[in-house]
Structures are given as structure tokens and as C-alpha cells.
Design a protein around this motif. Structure first.
Motif, PDB file in Angstrom:
ATOM      1  N   ALA A 153       0.866  -1.183   0.000  1.00 10.50           N
ATOM      2  CA  ALA A 153       0.000   0.000   0.000  1.00 10.50           C
ATOM      3  C   ALA A 153       0.899   1.228   0.000  1.00 10.50           C
ATOM      4  O   ALA A 153       1.581   1.504   0.983  1.00 10.50           O
ATOM      5  CB  ALA A 153      -0.914  -0.003   1.218  1.00 10.50           C
ATOM      6  N   VAL A 154       0.930   1.945  -1.112  1.00  8.65           N
ATOM      7  CA  VAL A 154       1.815   3.096  -1.259  1.00  8.65           C
ATOM      8  C   VAL A 154       1.185   4.319  -0.594  1.00  8.65           C
ATOM      9  O   VAL A 154       0.019   4.636  -0.818  1.00  8.65           O
ATOM     10  CB  VAL A 154       2.086   3.383  -2.750  1.00  8.65           C
ATOM     11  CG1 VAL A 154       2.976   4.605  -2.901  1.00  8.65           C
ATOM     12  CG2 VAL A 154       2.712   2.171  -3.416  1.00  8.65           C
ATOM     13  N   VAL A 155       1.984   4.981   0.243  1.00  8.30           N
ATOM     14  CA  VAL A 155       1.571   6.196   0.929  1.00  8.30           C
ATOM     15  C   VAL A 155       2.557   7.295   0.550  1.00  8.30           C
ATOM     16  O   VAL A 155       3.772   7.082   0.587  1.00  8.30           O
ATOM     17  CB  VAL A 155       1.548   5.998   2.458  1.00  8.30           C
ATOM     18  CG1 VAL A 155       1.053   7.266   3.156  1.00  8.30           C
ATOM     19  CG2 VAL A 155       0.671   4.814   2.830  1.00  8.30           C
ATOM     20  N   THR A 156       2.055   8.445   0.184  1.00  9.17           N
ATOM     21  CA  THR A 156       2.923   9.532  -0.244  1.00  9.17           C
ATOM     22  C   THR A 156       3.767  10.021   0.931  1.00  9.17           C
ATOM     23  O   THR A 156       3.372   9.872   2.098  1.00  9.17           O
ATOM     24  CB  THR A 156       2.108  10.708  -0.790  1.00  9.17           C
ATOM     25  OG1 THR A 156       1.315  11.259   0.268  1.00  9.17           O
ATOM     26  CG2 THR A 156       1.204  10.263  -1.931  1.00  9.17           C
ATOM     27  N   PRO A 157       4.943  10.600   0.648  1.00 10.43           N
ATOM     28  CA  PRO A 157       5.783  11.118   1.744  1.00 10.43           C
ATOM     29  C   PRO A 157       5.061  12.129   2.619  1.00 10.43           C
ATOM     30  O   PRO A 157       5.265  12.155   3.842  1.00 10.43           O
ATOM     31  CB  PRO A 157       6.968  11.746   1.004  1.00 10.43           C
ATOM     32  CG  PRO A 157       7.045  11.000  -0.285  1.00 10.43           C
ATOM     33  CD  PRO A 157       5.632  10.689  -0.646  1.00 10.43           C
ATOM     34  N   GLY A 158       4.220  12.974   2.017  1.00  5.16           N
ATOM     35  CA  GLY A 158       3.483  13.946   2.816  1.00  5.16           C
ATOM     36  C   GLY A 158       2.539  13.278   3.791  1.00  5.16           C
ATOM     37  O   GLY A 158       2.465  13.658   4.971  1.00  5.16           O
ATOM     38  N   GLU A 159       1.783  12.284   3.315  1.00  2.24           N
ATOM     39  CA  GLU A 159       0.875  11.568   4.205  1.00  2.24           C
ATOM     40  C   GLU A 159       1.638  10.778   5.257  1.00  2.24           C
ATOM     41  O   GLU A 159       1.210  10.698   6.424  1.00  2.24           O
ATOM     42  CB  GLU A 159      -0.006  10.632   3.380  1.00  2.24           C
ATOM     43  CG  GLU A 159      -1.001  11.343   2.482  1.00  2.24           C
ATOM     44  CD  GLU A 159      -1.771  10.367   1.612  1.00  2.24           C
ATOM     45  OE1 GLU A 159      -2.949  10.626   1.355  1.00  2.24           O
ATOM     46  OE2 GLU A 159      -1.171   9.346   1.210  1.00  2.24           O
ATOM     47  N   THR A 160       2.768  10.196   4.858  1.00  2.47           N
ATOM     48  CA  THR A 160       3.587   9.457   5.820  1.00  2.47           C
ATOM     49  C   THR A 160       4.061  10.365   6.941  1.00  2.47           C
ATOM     50  O   THR A 160       3.982  10.016   8.127  1.00  2.47           O
ATOM     51  CB  THR A 160       4.801   8.829   5.111  1.00  2.47           C
ATOM     52  OG1 THR A 160       4.352   7.959   4.070  1.00  2.47           O
ATOM     53  CG2 THR A 160       5.656   8.045   6.093  1.00  2.47           C
ATOM     54  N   ALA A 161       4.566  11.541   6.566  1.00  3.79           N
ATOM     55  CA  ALA A 161       5.011  12.501   7.580  1.00  3.79           C
ATOM     56  C   ALA A 161       3.853  12.918   8.479  1.00  3.79           C
ATOM     57  O   ALA A 161       4.034  13.102   9.692  1.00  3.79           O
ATOM     58  CB  ALA A 161       5.632  13.719   6.895  1.00  3.79           C
ATOM     59  N   HIS A 162       2.650  13.057   7.904  1.00  7.72           N
ATOM     60  CA  HIS A 162       1.469  13.434   8.703  1.00  7.72           C
ATOM     61  C   HIS A 162       1.150  12.353   9.734  1.00  7.72           C
ATOM     62  O   HIS A 162       0.902  12.666  10.915  1.00  7.72           O
ATOM     63  CB  HIS A 162       0.276  13.652   7.769  1.00  7.72           C
ATOM     64  CG  HIS A 162      -1.040  13.719   8.485  1.00  7.72           C
ATOM     65  ND1 HIS A 162      -1.389  14.760   9.334  1.00  7.72           N
ATOM     66  CD2 HIS A 162      -2.105  12.850   8.490  1.00  7.72           C
ATOM     67  CE1 HIS A 162      -2.598  14.539   9.830  1.00  7.72           C
ATOM     68  NE2 HIS A 162      -3.051  13.394   9.336  1.00  7.72           N
ATOM     69  N   TYR A 163       1.181  11.080   9.311  1.00  5.85           N
ATOM     70  CA  TYR A 163       0.873  10.000  10.248  1.00  5.85           C
ATOM     71  C   TYR A 163       1.951   9.883  11.326  1.00  5.85           C
ATOM     72  O   TYR A 163       1.639   9.647  12.508  1.00  5.85           O
ATOM     73  CB  TYR A 163       0.743   8.677   9.494  1.00  5.85           C
ATOM     74  CG  TYR A 163      -0.447   8.609   8.567  1.00  5.85           C
ATOM     75  CD1 TYR A 163      -1.688   9.085   8.962  1.00  5.85           C
ATOM     76  CD2 TYR A 163      -0.326   8.061   7.292  1.00  5.85           C
ATOM     77  CE1 TYR A 163      -2.780   9.034   8.116  1.00  5.85           C
ATOM     78  CE2 TYR A 163      -1.417   8.001   6.433  1.00  5.85           C
ATOM     79  CZ  TYR A 163      -2.635   8.493   6.855  1.00  5.85           C
ATOM     80  OH  TYR A 163      -3.718   8.429   6.013  1.00  5.85           O
ATOM     81  N   LEU A 164       3.197  10.042  10.945  1.00  4.89           N
ATOM     82  CA  LEU A 164       4.277   9.975  11.940  1.00  4.89           C
ATOM     83  C   LEU A 164       4.160  11.108  12.943  1.00  4.89           C
ATOM     84  O   LEU A 164       4.364  10.915  14.147  1.00  4.89           O
ATOM     85  CB  LEU A 164       5.639  10.016  11.231  1.00  4.89           C
ATOM     86  CG  LEU A 164       5.982   8.818  10.343  1.00  4.89           C
ATOM     87  CD1 LEU A 164       7.326   9.041   9.649  1.00  4.89           C
ATOM     88  CD2 LEU A 164       6.023   7.531  11.149  1.00  4.89           C
ATOM     89  N   TRP A 165       3.847  12.295  12.454  1.00  6.01           N
ATOM     90  CA  TRP A 165       3.686  13.445  13.355  1.00  6.01           C
ATOM     91  C   TRP A 165       2.509  13.228  14.307  1.00  6.01           C
ATOM     92  O   TRP A 165       2.596  13.548  15.492  1.00  6.01           O
ATOM     93  CB  TRP A 165       3.509  14.715  12.540  1.00  6.01           C
ATOM     94  CG  TRP A 165       3.391  15.949  13.374  1.00  6.01           C
ATOM     95  CD1 TRP A 165       2.262  16.677  13.649  1.00  6.01           C
ATOM     96  CD2 TRP A 165       4.442  16.608  14.086  1.00  6.01           C
ATOM     97  NE1 TRP A 165       2.533  17.734  14.461  1.00  6.01           N
ATOM     98  CE2 TRP A 165       3.873  17.723  14.754  1.00  6.01           C
ATOM     99  CE3 TRP A 165       5.820  16.366  14.213  1.00  6.01           C
ATOM    100  CZ2 TRP A 165       4.638  18.592  15.522  1.00  6.01           C
ATOM    101  CZ3 TRP A 165       6.566  17.223  14.997  1.00  6.01           C
ATOM    102  CH2 TRP A 165       5.975  18.325  15.639  1.00  6.01           C
ATOM    103  N   ALA A 166       1.420  12.673  13.787  1.00 11.29           N
ATOM    104  CA  ALA A 166       0.260  12.401  14.637  1.00 11.29           C
ATOM    105  C   ALA A 166       0.604  11.377  15.709  1.00 11.29           C
ATOM    106  O   ALA A 166       0.181  11.495  16.870  1.00 11.29           O
ATOM    107  CB  ALA A 166      -0.907  11.907  13.783  1.00 11.29           C
ATOM    108  N   ALA A 167       1.386  10.365  15.355  1.00 13.85           N
ATOM    109  CA  ALA A 167       1.766   9.346  16.331  1.00 13.85           C
ATOM    110  C   ALA A 167       2.696   9.907  17.396  1.00 13.85           C
ATOM    111  O   ALA A 167       2.591   9.559  18.582  1.00 13.85           O
ATOM    112  CB  ALA A 167       2.433   8.172  15.619  1.00 13.85           C
ATOM    113  N   LEU A 168       3.610  10.789  16.998  1.00 11.42           N
ATOM    114  CA  LEU A 168       4.584  11.332  17.944  1.00 11.42           C
ATOM    115  C   LEU A 168       3.992  12.404  18.844  1.00 11.42           C
ATOM    116  O   LEU A 168       4.438  12.568  19.987  1.00 11.42           O
ATOM    117  CB  LEU A 168       5.785  11.900  17.178  1.00 11.42           C
ATOM    118  CG  LEU A 168       6.649  10.876  16.422  1.00 11.42           C
ATOM    119  CD1 LEU A 168       7.694  11.589  15.577  1.00 11.42           C
ATOM    120  CD2 LEU A 168       7.315   9.913  17.390  1.00 11.42           C
TER     121      LEU A 168
END
Length: 380
Positions: A65-80
Motif C-alpha cells: 500500500a503506497v503512501v505519499t511522503p506527505g501523508e507518511t510525515a502526517h501519520y508519523l507526526w500524529a503518532a509522535l
């Protein structure tokens, strides 16, 4: 009065002489002025640091499942930060945070640890062909993992049973190497290498017998895949221990940087300059065994990382171990992140063993290094 005698000018070649222990050439004069200085070293580390962050974000986003770098950064930021996500994003968020992030971070840690330990082993045994597994630690870990998988031992540890068996096997192999190679309390580089190689063949033979006699074909397949390396079992639970071991190992190696420089020049030179080669070699053997045992227990046996990366780094920053130990972990982390990404995407949905990819990359690179002008392995 006759003019004073002067020595005729010498012809300078394009590269500086190789390091006597590893055969790695110092950078050319132009590169040396740029990269061997503190600003050049800081610039190299900054570039590799940025590349590592970008590589981690990209690797976390790519997969089935490909996730764009922008969305990936958003999910990582939300988790942190404890941020919120929409209900329809929960599945993607779980894939990013619970599955891919610990795997990519573990790949970076293992790459950094193997590269740093490879630098230490090559200096400790004064052999350009040495890597973290030359002392038989990897083969011992494989025997431990195979034994636990086939016999069902250490079942009380649950999913960590195989890793624990691998770690115990690595420690047992280290003890055997020390006992077999020590002579009157002294460890010579040649005896370490020969003993490690001999025991590696013995452990591999023992592992083959165990796998051959195993009644469960599924267990055999799992063991063979594990012995070639992989991060498929990565979890958040293993990251704290691996992080602590890798960080402590790199700090200790940095404190031994000068000793590594002197060990690479030979025991006589090291003794004349005020260090005890045997004492430092014993301490380094213990450190290498512990770090390698932990790394192998969570990732399996991954070849060529600790062999090739130190040589590539020396070609860029020179053979001084303080510089090499600063750059090699970053380079190894970047390399391993991309190797792991290729392993799980090249033949998706199947996952290729990491050892296959590192060998396909490492063999041609190593042969190219050997054929370079000015690159010498123990002589002409």
C-alpha cells in the motif's frame, strides 16, 4: 660557493598511500583537504543525516500500500504528538506506525551497528577481508536459532525464543573463539581470524545437519530464511534494546579510536606508542561479540555490510578511525534502509532475504574496489 644540495622533486601520484592494515587509500590531496577537515566531516555527516531522514520517510511510505511522503510525515507526526486522524485513515495509520516504522528503524539501527563493528574488526585483526562475522559469531547465532526453532526450546519466551537462542549461540561461539585462539593469555590477529573461520565452517555444518534432520519442513523453511537475514519480525518491543546496544557500542568504539589506529599499524608499533594490544583486543572482541550477537538475534545473518561499507567510507574520509566511525554508521543506516525496501518491494508480495541483496550489491562493489589503482590488500 657551490649552491646547497637539494633533493630532487618527487613525483606525486594521484592518491595517497593506502592504510597499512586495511589497504584502504587515503583520499586524494584535494579530497583530503576538503573532507579530512572538521567542516568537511560535519558537511558529510549532515548530508548523510538528511539522506537518512528522507530515506526513512520514503521507505515507510512504500510497500504493498503506497503512501505519499506527505501523508507518511502526517501519520508519523500524529503518532509522535498524539494528534488525531480520520476514521477512514485508521488502517493506513496502523500500517505506517505499527508495521513499517519499527521495521525501517530497525533496519537503520542494524546497518549502523554492522558498519561500525566492521570498522573495529578490520582494525582489530588487521585484515581487509574481515567483517563482523569473521569470528564465527554469526554462524554460532544461526546454530542457536536453528536449535530453538527445530526443538521448540525456550518456549517460555514466546515470539522472542528464536532471538534469544541466536543470542546465546553467538555468545557461545565467542567463548569458543576466545578459548581456542588465546595463547598464554594473548590474542594474535592471525589466530583470531583462522579460529573464527574454522569454527564458522563447523557451525555451518552443524546447522545443516540439524536442518536436514528436522521433521517439520515449515520450520526448515523459516530457519533458512532467517539465516539469510530479514526484518519481517520487527516490533517496537525490540527497538529499545537494539538502540541502546548500538549507541553504547559506537560510543565505546569512539573512545577506542586512537587504539584502533595503533592496532592497525601492528602490535610492535602499538606497544611502542603506549598501548597494550592484547588488552584492547580482548575488550574489542567482547564488544564485537555482544553487539553482533544482539544484531544477529533480531535480523538474522546479513553479509557484506560490515565488509564493504567501511572500505567505501575510508575512501571518502581517510583511514583515521575517529572519522570513519563517525561516518560509517550513517552510511550503513542509509544503505540498509534501501536494501530492506528493495527486499520487500522487488518481488512483492514475496519478500527476498536481505543477505541475497547485500551479496548482489557487495560482491561487484568489493571486486571493483580490489581492481582500483592504489587499492592494496596486504601488499601487491
Amino acid at each position: 660557493m657551490p649552491p646547497p644540495l637539494t633533493a630532487p622533486p618527487t613525483k606525486r601520484s594521484g592518491a595517497s598511500p593506502p592504510d597499512p592494515a586495511t589497504g584502504s587509500p587515503e583520499p586524494t590531496p584535494g579530497k583530503k583537504r576538503l573532507l579530512a577537515t572538521l567542516p568537511g566531516l560535519l558537511l558529510t555527516c549532515a548530508v548523510l543525516g538528511v539522506l537518512l531522514v528522507v530515506s526513512v520517510v520514503v521507505a515507510i511510505g512504500l510497500g504493498a500500500a503506497v503512501v505519499t511522503p506527505g501523508e507518511t510525515a502526517h501519520y508519523l507526526w500524529a503518532a509522535l504528538t498524539g494528534g488525531t486522524i480520520r476514521a477512514d485513515e485508521v488502517t493506513t495509520y496502523q500500517i505506517i506506525w505499527q508495521i513499517r516504522t519499527p521495521r525501517v528503524l530497525l533496519a537503520a539501527l542494524v546497518g549502523a551497528g554492522l558498519s561500525a563493528i566492521g570498522v573495529a574488526v578490520q582494525a582489530m585483526v588487521r585484515n581487509a577481508l574481515a567483517d563482523p562475522f569473521v569470528l564465527g559469531v554469526s554462524s554460532g547465532a544461526s546454530v542457536g536459532a536453528v536449535t530453538v526453532t527445530v526443538t521448540g526450546g525456550l518456549a517460555a519466551l514466546g515470539i522472542y525464543a528464536v532471538s534469544a537462542g541466536a543470542f546465546l549461540g553467538a555468545l557461545a561461539a565467542s567463548v569458543l573463539v576466545y578459548v581456542a585462539s588465546a595463547r598464554r593469555g594473548a590474542l594474535s590477529p592471525l589466530r583470531l581470524v583462522l579460529t573464527g573461520v574454522a569454527l564458522s565452517f563447523g557451525f555451518q555444518a552443524l546447522m545443516s545437519v540439524i536442518v536436514y534432520l528436522a521433521p517439520d519442513s515449515e520450520a526448515t523453511s523459516t530457519v533458512l530464511h532467517w539465516t539469510l537475514g530479514g526484518f519481517g519480525a520487527a516490533t517496537w518491543g525490540v527497538l529499545p534494546l537494539v538502540t541502546a546496544v548500538v549507541v553504547v557500542g559506537m560510543v565505546v568504539l569512539h573512545r577506542h579510536a586512537r587504539a584502533l589506529d595503533l592496532l592497525a599499524l601492528g602490535d610492535e608499533t602499538a606497544t611502542s606508542l603506549g598501548i597494550d594490544p592484547d588488552r584492547h583486543r580482548k575488550a574489542l572482541l567482547l564488544l564485537v561479540s555482544l553487539v553482533t550477537g544482539v544484531l544477529v538475534s533480531v535480523s538474522g545473518a546479513i553479509a557484506f555490510v560490515g565488509l564493504v561499507l567501511p572500505h567505501l567510507v575510508r575512501m571518502v574520509v581517510g583511514a583515521t578511525h575517529a572519522r570513519v566511525l563517525t561516518v560509517a554508521p550513517l552510511a550503513g543506516a542509509v544503505f540498509m534502509v534501501w536494501v530492506d525496501l528493495v527486499s520487500r518491494t522487488l518481488a512483492a508480495p514475496r519478500e527476498l532475504p536481505l543477505g541475497v541483496i547485500t551479496a548482489l550489491v557487495g560482491v561487484p562493489v568489493f571486486i571493483t574496489l580490489m581492481r582500483r589503482n592504489g587499492y592494496v590488500f596486504g601488499g601487491r
